[in-house]
Design a protein around this motif. Sequence first.
Motif, PDB file in Angstrom:
ATOM      1  N   MET A  89       0.839  -1.200   0.000  1.00 35.82           N
ATOM      2  CA  MET A  89       0.000   0.000   0.000  1.00 35.82           C
ATOM      3  C   MET A  89       0.877   1.255   0.000  1.00 35.82           C
ATOM      4  SD  MET A  89      -3.068   1.382   0.129  1.00 35.82           S
ATOM      5  CE  MET A  89      -4.183   0.058   0.633  1.00 35.82           C
ATOM      6  N   THR A  90       1.915   1.258   0.827  1.00 41.49           N
ATOM      7  CA  THR A  90       2.818   2.413   0.893  1.00 41.49           C
ATOM      8  C   THR A  90       3.484   2.658  -0.452  1.00 41.49           C
ATOM      9  OG1 THR A  90       3.257   1.846   3.215  1.00 41.49           O
ATOM     10  CG2 THR A  90       4.769   3.398   2.147  1.00 41.49           C
ATOM     11  N   GLU A  91       4.027   1.610  -1.057  1.00 36.86           N
ATOM     12  CA  GLU A  91       4.734   1.757  -2.332  1.00 36.86           C
ATOM     13  C   GLU A  91       3.811   2.265  -3.423  1.00 36.86           C
ATOM     14  OE1 GLU A  91       7.219  -1.400  -3.660  1.00 36.86           O
ATOM     15  OE2 GLU A  91       7.792  -1.989  -1.632  1.00 36.86           O
ATOM     16  N   GLU A  92       2.589   1.735  -3.466  1.00 35.90           N
ATOM     17  CA  GLU A  92       1.676   2.136  -4.529  1.00 35.90           C
ATOM     18  C   GLU A  92       1.278   3.598  -4.392  1.00 35.90           C
ATOM     19  OE1 GLU A  92       1.290   0.416  -6.978  1.00 35.90           O
ATOM     20  OE2 GLU A  92       1.312  -1.707  -6.512  1.00 35.90           O
ATOM     21  N   LEU A  93       1.076   4.064  -3.153  1.00 39.88           N
ATOM     22  CA  LEU A  93       0.727   5.471  -2.964  1.00 39.88           C
ATOM     23  C   LEU A  93       1.891   6.382  -3.344  1.00 39.88           C
ATOM     24  CD1 LEU A  93      -1.295   5.339   0.383  1.00 39.88           C
ATOM     25  CD2 LEU A  93      -2.172   5.782  -1.925  1.00 39.88           C
ATOM     26  N   ILE A  94       3.113   5.979  -2.985  1.00 40.41           N
ATOM     27  CA  ILE A  94       4.285   6.765  -3.395  1.00 40.41           C
ATOM     28  C   ILE A  94       4.348   6.855  -4.908  1.00 40.41           C
ATOM     29  CG2 ILE A  94       6.804   6.731  -3.480  1.00 40.41           C
ATOM     30  CD1 ILE A  94       6.770   5.588  -0.632  1.00 40.41           C
ATOM     31  N   ASP A  95       4.080   5.740  -5.570  1.00 42.28           N
ATOM     32  CA  ASP A  95       4.151   5.726  -7.034  1.00 42.28           C
ATOM     33  C   ASP A  95       3.057   6.591  -7.650  1.00 42.28           C
ATOM     34  OD1 ASP A  95       5.294   4.382  -9.543  1.00 42.28           O
ATOM     35  OD2 ASP A  95       3.150   3.992  -9.730  1.00 42.28           O
ATOM     36  N   ARG A  96       1.842   6.467  -7.158  1.00 45.73           N
ATOM     37  CA  ARG A  96       0.733   7.235  -7.726  1.00 45.73           C
ATOM     38  C   ARG A  96       0.929   8.734  -7.515  1.00 45.73           C
ATOM     39  NH1 ARG A  96      -1.380   2.321  -7.704  1.00 45.73           N
ATOM     40  NH2 ARG A  96      -3.461   1.861  -8.528  1.00 45.73           N
ATOM     41  N   LEU A  97       1.294   9.128  -6.299  1.00 45.60           N
ATOM     42  CA  LEU A  97       1.508  10.551  -6.036  1.00 45.60           C
ATOM     43  C   LEU A  97       2.735  11.072  -6.777  1.00 45.60           C
ATOM     44  CD1 LEU A  97       0.708  10.623  -2.206  1.00 45.60           C
ATOM     45  CD2 LEU A  97      -0.714  11.519  -4.061  1.00 45.60           C
ATOM     46  N   GLY A  98       3.744  10.220  -6.947  1.00 46.69           N
ATOM     47  CA  GLY A  98       4.950  10.633  -7.645  1.00 46.69           C
ATOM     48  C   GLY A  98       4.731  10.935  -9.108  1.00 46.69           C
ATOM     49  N   ARG A  99       3.591  10.511  -9.655  1.00 43.93           N
ATOM     50  CA  ARG A  99       3.279  10.783 -11.053  1.00 43.93           C
ATOM     51  C   ARG A  99       2.763  12.205 -11.267  1.00 43.93           C
ATOM     52  NH1 ARG A  99       2.152   5.942 -14.182  1.00 43.93           N
ATOM     53  NH2 ARG A  99       2.823   4.129 -13.002  1.00 43.93           N
ATOM     54  N   LEU A 100       2.481  12.907 -10.184  1.00 43.15           N
ATOM     55  CA  LEU A 100       1.950  14.260 -10.309  1.00 43.15           C
ATOM     56  C   LEU A 100       3.089  15.267 -10.306  1.00 43.15           C
ATOM     57  CD1 LEU A 100      -1.013  13.933  -7.812  1.00 43.15           C
ATOM     58  CD2 LEU A 100      -1.162  14.009 -10.292  1.00 43.15           C
ATOM     59  N   PRO A 101       3.225  16.075 -11.340  1.00 49.55           N
ATOM     60  CA  PRO A 101       4.353  17.014 -11.404  1.00 49.55           C
ATOM     61  C   PRO A 101       4.309  18.084 -10.318  1.00 49.55           C
ATOM     62  CG  PRO A 101       2.794  17.413 -13.195  1.00 49.55           C
ATOM     63  CD  PRO A 101       2.382  16.137 -12.551  1.00 49.55           C
ATOM     64  N   GLU A 102       3.122  18.338  -9.741  1.00 52.22           N
ATOM     65  CA  GLU A 102       3.018  19.357  -8.715  1.00 52.22           C
ATOM     66  C   GLU A 102       3.482  18.867  -7.350  1.00 52.22           C
ATOM     67  OE1 GLU A 102       0.603  18.339 -10.642  1.00 52.22           O
ATOM     68  OE2 GLU A 102      -0.378  20.011 -11.669  1.00 52.22           O
TER      69      GLU A 102
END
Length: 604
Positions: free
Chosen positions: A174-187
């Motif tokens: 869960m932690t890794e997936e959230l880091i990945d999803r949020l990391g896709r946002l340039p802001e």
Amino acid sequence: MRAELERVLAAPGFREAGRLAPFLRHLVERALEGETAGLKESVLGVEVFQRAADYGPRTDPIVRVEARRLRGRLEEYYQGEGAANPVRLTLPKGGYVPVFQVVDQRPGRGGETVFRMRKAALLAGVLVPMLAVGLLIVARWGGTPGRPEVTAVAVLPFRSLDADPANDYFAEGMTEELIDRLGRLPELSVAARGLTAGYRGDNVDPREAARALGVSVVVEGSVRRQQDRLRVSARLVDAATGSALWTEVYDRPAGDVFAIQDEIAASVANALRVRVKPPVAPVPSRYTANLEAYQSYLKARQQANRYSAEGFEQAVRHYREALAVQSDYAPALAGLSQVYALAFYYNALPPGVAPSEPRRLAERAIAIDPALAEAHAALGMVLGVGDFKWKEAEAAARQAIDLDPRSALAHGLFAAAVLMPQRRFPEALASFRRALEIEPQLSYLNFTYAFALLASGDTTAAIEQYRRTLSLQNVHPDMEWDYGMALGFAGRHAEAAEAFARADRLRGNAPGRPFGIAALLAGNRAQALLDAPRVDQAARERRTSRMEAARLWAMLGERDRAMEWLERACAAGETQAVWIRADPRLRSLQDDPRLHALASKLGL
């Protein structure tokens, strides 16, 4: 931009320019990755020119001297064969951040060439992504567009509330997936998982964690699984006040885990007033809707990160389970490729698995999902240490980094499997450092970085890095043995013998006296000479590698015998022959024309 860099480095003036080529590559790669803060003399002296950690530019002007040479060499290139290039690479005086000029060559007054950035290219979006990662692009007619404001976020490890620790993998996933999803946002600038891994448990103060990580907001939460139900609690905390900006509890069927991840990421983005089009970011086929395959994949990842024989065995089992459920699950294909590639290197492929299988799996993963960075990283590793196809390996490794600059694995495998065997030590060390900035706790990266330091000749730094590696949880016997090797090269023979004994115990063997190379590194040359014929016999009977015999004779100063065994090792296709130019135990042979001829057969 990288295409222009490769054009420059392929020119004869740079191919034969010694350390100028790796210096230039280092500057450009760091700039492309947005790491311009590290492009200063004190850092470059250590990272590129292998000066000590306390390097001072005032007493040693190596960086300024080489930068001056580099500027002159670039000027010569663009006055000659690079004159017609559509892009120009320069290094302005007084700094170390490279500058690209996109030019439109048109005759001006007096036959001069007028250089202007083409607006059409800018509007087409060709240059904007480069600006976003901090690469300075200049033109004579205009300035640099402003960058969007970025919010720094950290996702702390979600706590597993399950009674069985074996289920911790789900909270980690869960932690890794959230880091990945949020990391896709340039802001958003999201702290890497390796930096937040230490903030695990019930007593973590999110404000203290935020201050230490340099972020303004923190995401934290917990996960509980009960049969087919999933309860996820998450909240977003303001680092300045400690107050919750958003909180939510999800009580859903376990199969809704993917929707929950998307919803949490979207809620965090909305709370931070980041505009998001649902889903939060393109979620391609690297994610599966099959919960069973996903769970097996998470278990495999957890086991592979242990970097042990048992961990690899369990990782293979879980990856195969994931693929049995969903045969086109690209991340599982890429992960299994990486584990098989390491097993091939250690001559430990499972029965029935062909040496060509790691490459087949990586290529299949890429065919399914061309944007999957770990698949390209796996392919680069296989093409390098497996097939000795160095140009193709480098292209695959760089593609992995381009796809995911935040992937520690991509940077680390590039260093270990592509740069190191070719003795490109400054570049390799820089890539390792970048990888460890992202994931400082990964055993494999710490271990191979220590070997890179030793191979580059920095024995003192290697010893310190081996100590750090051994302080981590996942200790492989080779880590203790290599630590002993570094101590031996430093003349610390008694400590080396103790490390070799610990390696024996980790392998399940009763510690005995150091044997062969270990005896020599422990300060007993006479014993090593007595052991040498036994090592020869073991190599002939394939109870040990031919490389082992070659290393021992090389360290004993018997060049002819060492070369004889090296030739046999290469002819037999021994995987460790990839290190013939980098192995510190073969240093005495590096000026031998026979070794150079042998290395050229391997493309080195």
